[in-house]
Write an enzyme that holds these catalytic residues in place. Structure first.
Site, PDB file in Angstrom:
ATOM      1  CD  GLU A  17      41.231  66.454 -34.790  1.00  0.00           C
ATOM      2  OE1 GLU A  17      40.290  65.766 -34.371  1.00  0.00           O
ATOM      3  OE2 GLU A  17      42.175  66.835 -34.063  1.00  0.00           O
ATOM      4  CG  ASN A  62      44.591  72.200 -37.027  1.00  0.00           C
ATOM      5  OD1 ASN A  62      45.764  72.263 -37.410  1.00  0.00           O
ATOM      6  ND2 ASN A  62      44.262  71.867 -35.787  1.00  0.00           N
ATOM      7  CG  HIS A 119      49.149  65.545 -31.644  1.00  0.00           C
ATOM      8  ND1 HIS A 119      49.408  66.326 -30.532  1.00  0.00           N
ATOM      9  CD2 HIS A 119      48.049  66.076 -32.233  1.00  0.00           C
ATOM     10  CE1 HIS A 119      48.490  67.284 -30.448  1.00  0.00           C
ATOM     11  NE2 HIS A 119      47.661  67.165 -31.469  1.00  0.00           N
ATOM     12  CD  GLU A 178      46.067  70.428 -32.436  1.00  0.00           C
ATOM     13  OE1 GLU A 178      46.053  69.315 -31.871  1.00  0.00           O
ATOM     14  OE2 GLU A 178      45.067  70.953 -32.940  1.00  0.00           O
ATOM     15  CG  ASP A 221      51.942  66.494 -28.293  1.00  0.00           C
ATOM     16  OD1 ASP A 221      51.894  65.770 -29.300  1.00  0.00           O
ATOM     17  OD2 ASP A 221      50.963  66.715 -27.559  1.00  0.00           O
TER      18      ASP A 221
HETATM   19  O1  9MR Z   1      44.453  69.092 -25.536  1.00  0.00           O
HETATM   20  C1  9MR Z   1      43.061  68.948 -25.614  1.00  0.00           C
HETATM   21  C2  9MR Z   1      42.566  68.191 -24.405  1.00  0.00           C
HETATM   22  O2  9MR Z   1      42.729  68.946 -23.232  1.00  0.00           O
HETATM   23  C3  9MR Z   1      41.106  67.802 -24.601  1.00  0.00           C
HETATM   24  O3  9MR Z   1      40.695  66.991 -23.526  1.00  0.00           O
HETATM   25  C4  9MR Z   1      40.949  67.084 -25.917  1.00  0.00           C
HETATM   26  C5  9MR Z   1      39.527  66.671 -26.149  1.00  0.00           C
HETATM   27  O4  9MR Z   1      39.342  66.120 -27.398  1.00  0.00           O
HETATM   28  O5  9MR Z   1      41.389  67.921 -26.960  1.00  0.00           O
HETATM   29  C6  9MR Z   1      42.741  68.205 -26.885  1.00  0.00           C
HETATM   30  O6  9MR Z   1      43.154  68.993 -27.991  1.00  0.00           O
HETATM   31  C7  9MR Z   1      42.978  68.417 -29.279  1.00  0.00           C
HETATM   32  C8  9MR Z   1      42.865  69.547 -30.258  1.00  0.00           C
HETATM   33  O7  9MR Z   1      41.829  70.396 -29.883  1.00  0.00           O
HETATM   34  C9  9MR Z   1      42.640  69.029 -31.662  1.00  0.00           C
HETATM   35  N1  9MR Z   1      43.647  68.093 -32.057  1.00  0.00           N
HETATM   36  C10 9MR Z   1      43.898  67.004 -31.136  1.00  0.00           C
HETATM   37  C11 9MR Z   1      44.175  67.595 -29.739  1.00  0.00           C
HETATM   38  C12 9MR Z   1      44.503  66.479 -28.802  1.00  0.00           C
HETATM   39  O8  9MR Z   1      43.385  65.629 -28.655  1.00  0.00           O
END
Ligand code: 9MR
Length: 357
Positions: free
Chosen positions: A171, A212, A247, A275, A277
């Site tokens: 990101e 990513n 997402h 990722e 969903d």
């Molecule tokens: O799914 C992850 C969640 O449990 C955490 O609280 C969160 C914190 O920022 O991160 C989520 O995973 C992220 C991933 O690492 C990077 N892309 C976005 C995902 C959703 O926020």
């Protein structure tokens, strides 16, 4: 019979009963977590994906992995790849400078090894989930640069040969197409991206290196910037794959996603959905869950349509463990299985899209 032997004869059955009871209690506690896995109405997704050279993976929640046998069973049966959802993030691995916590990350990598799954390492350099000692911005440039290099070398070194692909940076592009503001860009400038990749290449020359990104699925300023960065890294031999998080909502797969993925593939890079969903406003109606299934199927079709798309990872596979309700209040139901591990229309449509000749 000597007195000693007699005592033993009396004690043995008592000991047996005590041990058996302890065993039963232990097994009860070991198996108490979560619902049990269900017979799913399809060949496992990992097998269906194989037919198209697509690794079907999922993010893995460490608490569920530890406590829920049904979760573990579905995970191993359905998925050919896993991404530790949080366990390899910097705040999890090194909350205080120099004190490393490997247990959760090791658990995920060991599980993958036991079940013939590939691992996506997530993620080495990110602006979020950083420990305070980095996030507070007090390290100077030279120190921060060394900390970044050491982290990459240490983490990649530990999992050499066991993590197939690393999300080296995550990101780094802002929604307007600029570089995202972070402790990395503020302290080191834009060059931190290439420096991270160079360190990663040195640390494990055989690992596949990925960038990513979130919200860069369609054509536009954000994906244009990602494209420029990817092109430059590829030209320097530092990049193998571009990850599109995906997402999504019921609005569906962006119309230009396929075209976008194809331009990255044309650079000689693999592309991956990392990722996926599809969130639904609570409570999801049957109509909404049907549309959700179509979105998942579209995503499978998009990956199948792009020759260099070899990985499709969902961000959790059961609504029991999904980041959506926490991060998007009022939304949920974003995954393939419901909270009791029953397949939703999304699971069936995902599988059907993989089965289609
Ligand atoms: O799914 C992850 C969640 O449990 C955490 O609280 C969160 C914190 O920022 O991160 C989520 O995973 C992220 C991933 O690492 C990077 N892309 C976005 C995902 C959703 O926020």
């Amino acid at each position: 019979m000597s007195r000693k032997v007699r005592r033993l004869v009396v004690a043995a059955p008592i000991l047996f009963v005590v041990l058996a009871t302890l065993g039963a209690i232990a097994s009860y506690y070991d198996n108490r977590g979560g619902p049990s896995a269900k017979a799913l109405p399809s060949a496992p997704l990992r097998e269906l994906g194989k037919a198209h050279d697509i690794t079907v993976g999922t993010a893995v929640d460490d608490a569920a992995l530890r406590n829920e046998p049904g979760y573990r069973e579905d995970l191993a049966r359905e998925f050919g790849g896993l991404t530790p959802e949080n366990a390899m993030k910097w705040d999890a691995l090194e909350p205080q400078r120099g004190s490393l916590h490997w247990a959760a990350a090791d658990r995920a990598v060991d599980f993958a090894g036991k079940h013939d799954m590939t691992v996506r390492g997530h993620t080495l350099v990110w602006h979020a989930q950083l420990p305070a000692w980095i996030a507070d911005g007090k390290l100077g440039a030279a120190d921060l640069r060394q900390v970044m290099r050491d982290h990459i070398a240490t983490v990649m070194g530990r999992y050499k040969g066991r993590v197939r692909t690393w999300d080296v940076v995550n990101e780094v592009v802002a929604d307007d197409g600029g570089l995202r503001k972070s402790v990395w860009s503020d302290t080191l400038g834009p060059v931190f991206v290439a420096e991270a990749f160079a360190a990663a290449r040195r640390s494990d020359p055989k690992a596949r290196l990925a960038i990513n990104e979130i919200g860069a699925e369609s054509l536009g300023p954000k994906s244009d910037t990602l494209y420029r960065i990817a092109k430059e890294l590829k030209a320097r031999g530092l990049l193998d794959e571009v990850g599109f998080q995906s997402h999504f909502t019921l609005d569906g797969v962006p119309a230009t996603m396929r075209k976008n993925l194809e331009r990255f593939a044309a650079l000689g890079l693999d592309v991956a959905i990392t990722e996926a969903d599809v969130r639904v406003r609570d409570p999801g109606t049957p109509e909404q869950l049907a549309v959700q299934g179509e979105v998942y199927a579209d995503l499978v079709n998009t990956c199948r349509a792009v020759a260099r798309c070899h990985a499709l990872t969902v961000w959790g596979f059961t609504d029991r463990h999904s980041w959506i309700p926490e991060s998007s209040p009022g939304y949920g139901s974003a995954t393939l299985l419901d909270r009791e591990l029953n397949p939703k229309p999304a699971y069936r449509d995902f599988a059907a899209a993989l089965r289609r000749p």
